[in-house]
Every structure is written in structure tokens, then in C-alpha cells.
Design a protein around this motif. Structure first.
Motif, PDB file in Angstrom:
ATOM      1  N   GLY A  37      -4.015  -0.957  -4.048  1.00  0.00           N
ATOM      2  CA  GLY A  37      -3.603  -2.319  -3.700  1.00  0.00           C
ATOM      3  C   GLY A  37      -2.324  -2.320  -2.870  1.00  0.00           C
ATOM      4  N   LEU A  38      -1.363  -1.489  -3.255  1.00  0.00           N
ATOM      5  CA  LEU A  38      -0.104  -1.412  -2.494  1.00  0.00           C
ATOM      6  C   LEU A  38      -0.347  -0.886  -1.078  1.00  0.00           C
ATOM      7  CD1 LEU A  38       2.370  -0.125  -5.226  1.00  0.00           C
ATOM      8  CD2 LEU A  38       2.284  -2.410  -4.186  1.00  0.00           C
ATOM      9  N   PHE A  39      -1.220   0.085  -0.933  1.00  0.00           N
ATOM     10  CA  PHE A  39      -1.550   0.578   0.400  1.00  0.00           C
ATOM     11  C   PHE A  39      -2.277  -0.487   1.219  1.00  0.00           C
ATOM     12  CE2 PHE A  39      -0.199   4.705  -0.872  1.00  0.00           C
ATOM     13  CZ  PHE A  39      -0.028   5.444   0.281  1.00  0.00           C
ATOM     14  N   HIS A  40      -3.077  -1.332   0.554  1.00  0.00           N
ATOM     15  CA  HIS A  40      -3.760  -2.418   1.263  1.00  0.00           C
ATOM     16  C   HIS A  40      -2.814  -3.577   1.566  1.00  0.00           C
ATOM     17  CE1 HIS A  40      -7.646  -0.487   0.685  1.00  0.00           C
ATOM     18  NE2 HIS A  40      -8.130  -1.377   1.525  1.00  0.00           N
ATOM     19  N   VAL A  41      -1.585  -3.509   1.086  1.00  0.00           N
ATOM     20  CA  VAL A  41      -0.540  -4.454   1.485  1.00  0.00           C
ATOM     21  C   VAL A  41       0.255  -3.847   2.630  1.00  0.00           C
ATOM     22  CG1 VAL A  41       1.663  -5.471   0.756  1.00  0.00           C
ATOM     23  CG2 VAL A  41      -0.341  -5.643  -0.726  1.00  0.00           C
ATOM     24  N   TRP A  42       0.651  -2.594   2.459  1.00  0.00           N
ATOM     25  CA  TRP A  42       1.519  -1.934   3.421  1.00  0.00           C
ATOM     26  C   TRP A  42       0.842  -1.706   4.775  1.00  0.00           C
ATOM     27  CZ3 TRP A  42       1.427   3.376   5.116  1.00  0.00           C
ATOM     28  CH2 TRP A  42       2.570   3.743   5.834  1.00  0.00           C
ATOM     29  N   MET A  43      -0.384  -1.211   4.767  1.00  0.00           N
ATOM     30  CA  MET A  43      -1.063  -0.893   6.024  1.00  0.00           C
ATOM     31  C   MET A  43      -1.330  -2.134   6.891  1.00  0.00           C
ATOM     32  SD  MET A  43      -1.205   2.365   6.204  1.00  0.00           S
ATOM     33  CE  MET A  43      -2.489   2.843   7.340  1.00  0.00           C
ATOM     34  N   PRO A  44      -1.872  -3.241   6.336  1.00  0.00           N
ATOM     35  CA  PRO A  44      -2.066  -4.398   7.209  1.00  0.00           C
ATOM     36  C   PRO A  44      -0.742  -5.027   7.642  1.00  0.00           C
ATOM     37  CG  PRO A  44      -2.849  -4.907   5.000  1.00  0.00           C
ATOM     38  CD  PRO A  44      -2.484  -3.452   5.030  1.00  0.00           C
ATOM     39  N   LEU A  45       0.303  -4.866   6.825  1.00  0.00           N
ATOM     40  CA  LEU A  45       1.614  -5.405   7.212  1.00  0.00           C
ATOM     41  C   LEU A  45       2.116  -4.708   8.472  1.00  0.00           C
ATOM     42  CD1 LEU A  45       4.002  -7.262   6.637  1.00  0.00           C
ATOM     43  CD2 LEU A  45       4.930  -5.465   5.160  1.00  0.00           C
ATOM     44  N   VAL A  46       1.997  -3.392   8.498  1.00  0.00           N
ATOM     45  CA  VAL A  46       2.387  -2.640   9.697  1.00  0.00           C
ATOM     46  C   VAL A  46       1.499  -3.059  10.878  1.00  0.00           C
ATOM     47  CG1 VAL A  46       2.508  -0.328  10.715  1.00  0.00           C
ATOM     48  CG2 VAL A  46       3.298  -0.697   8.388  1.00  0.00           C
ATOM     49  N   GLY A  47       0.203  -3.215  10.622  1.00  0.00           N
ATOM     50  CA  GLY A  47      -0.713  -3.661  11.668  1.00  0.00           C
ATOM     51  C   GLY A  47      -0.396  -5.063  12.164  1.00  0.00           C
ATOM     52  N   LEU A  48      -0.049  -5.969  11.247  1.00  0.00           N
ATOM     53  CA  LEU A  48       0.306  -7.341  11.631  1.00  0.00           C
ATOM     54  C   LEU A  48       1.534  -7.359  12.547  1.00  0.00           C
ATOM     55  CD1 LEU A  48      -0.234  -9.194   8.270  1.00  0.00           C
ATOM     56  CD2 LEU A  48      -1.128  -9.973  10.458  1.00  0.00           C
ATOM     57  N   ILE A  49       2.529  -6.581  12.184  1.00  0.00           N
ATOM     58  CA  ILE A  49       3.761  -6.529  12.989  1.00  0.00           C
ATOM     59  C   ILE A  49       3.443  -6.011  14.390  1.00  0.00           C
ATOM     60  CG2 ILE A  49       6.005  -5.390  13.220  1.00  0.00           C
ATOM     61  CD1 ILE A  49       6.116  -5.523  10.070  1.00  0.00           C
TER      62      ILE A  49
END
Length: 185
Positions: A47-59
Motif C-alpha cells: 500500500g505504501l509503495f502504491h502511494v509513493w510511486m504514483p506520487l512521484v509519477g503525479l509530480i
């Protein structure tokens, strides 16, 4: 208000599609005797990786959107289509699947491998201008629950279901990519 509800529904469906690989791999891993504490930790990590990875992608996507506009939206739609097609194609391949042990570095590698696709979707959503908090909450919660479900269900059923769930996830991403491109024309 209805626009926000529509966006949340869309994000939950996308999160569900992205979580299918975590579910399917969790389904296979769940066939090994894992304690409930380990299942809990695996779900939280994914779950944490599915928060971190799209956050980097969103930025990155928001940056690209400001610089490249419509061209970036086309790239984002194509990324979703390619990612969805790749997920569907991988379910058709016959071969041995490697099982990563869900402990220490193996758990981090496992979490990274099932969340890499959420980076590209985050990139697309950043280009599209999605609300960051809604994206990471939806992706993180849904991936965590799907991982837990896969691991727990894996204790009960055969491994054949995992292959079909990943194909369903790929079809959903493919459909969203086509929808994103269709909005341009």
C-alpha cells in the motif's frame, strides 16, 4: 459535487485495476504458510509503495503537463494503453513465475515490482491534472486491501485465479487509456 464523485469512482476503478497484480501475486504467495502478522505487513508495504510511486509519477506528470500540454496527454493515454496491453499479454505467456520471498529486501523488491505500473498511471494522472490526495489515498488503500485479500484467498484457492485477475486489470487500464485519448478528439 457530482464531478468529484465521478473522479473518485474513476480513481477507485483505476486503483482496483492497478492492484490486480498485487492481488494475483499475493494469491500465489498466500499459498505458502504465512502468519497473519506477515500478511498484514506485506499489505501495508505494498500500500505504501502504491502511494509513493504514483506520487512521484503525479509530480513528473504535472511538470510535463505544464511544458507539453496536449502532447503529454496523448503520451499519458498511450502509456495506459501499453501498460494495459502488457498486463493482458503477460497473462497469456506460459512460463515459470519467480516467487520473491516476502521478507526484508525481498519484500521491498516485491512491493516495487507490483507498484511500478502505478508510477506510469500517476504520470498520466499528473498530466491529466488529477487531485493528488485523492489519487494516493485511493491507490494506497485499494492496493493494501487487494494485497490482503489475495494473500488470504491464496490460502484457500488454487493459483489459476491470479492470472485472470491480472488480465482484468490490464483490460481496465487499456479502457481508461482509450477513454483518455478519446477525450482529445
Amino acid at each position: 459535487m457530482s464531478e468529484m464523485v465521478g473522479e473518485v469512482v474513476t480513481l477507485v476503478i483505476m486503483a482496483f485495476a492497478l492492484g490486480m497484480d498485487a492481488f494475483s501475486v499475493g494469491l500465489g504467495m498466500g499459498m505458502y504458510e504465512l502468519r497473519l502478522k506477515k500478511i498484514f505487513n506485506i499489505g501495508i508495504t505494498i500500500g505504501l509503495f502504491h502511494v509513493w510511486m504514483p506520487l512521484v509519477g503525479l509530480i513528473a506528470g504535472k511538470f510535463l503537463s505544464e511544458k507539453f500540454g496536449v502532447f503529454a496527454t496523448v503520451i499519458g493515454g498511450l502509456l495506459l494503453i501499453v501498460l494495459g496491453a502488457q498486463m493482458i499479454w503477460s497473462t497469456m505467456k506460459k512460463g515459470e513465475e519467480k516467487v520473491i520471498s516476502p521478507v526484508g529486501f525481498g519484500l521491498l523488491l516485491f512491493a516495487l515490482s507490483v507498484s511500478l505500473d502505478s508510477f506510469s498511471v500517476g504520470l498520466t494522472l499528473g498530466i491529466y491534472g488529477a487531485k493528488t490526495i485523492m489519487v494516493i489515498l485511493c491507490f494506497g488503500i485499494v492496493a493494501t486491501v487487494q494485497t490482503w485479500a489475495g494473500l488470504l484467498l491464496g490460502r484457500k484457492v488454487q493459483g489459476w485465479l491470479g492470472r485472470y485477475s491480472e488480465a482484468l486489470g490490464g483490460a481496465i487500464l487499456l479502457a481508461f487509456g482509450i477513454k483518455l485519448l478519446a477525450l482529445l478528439w
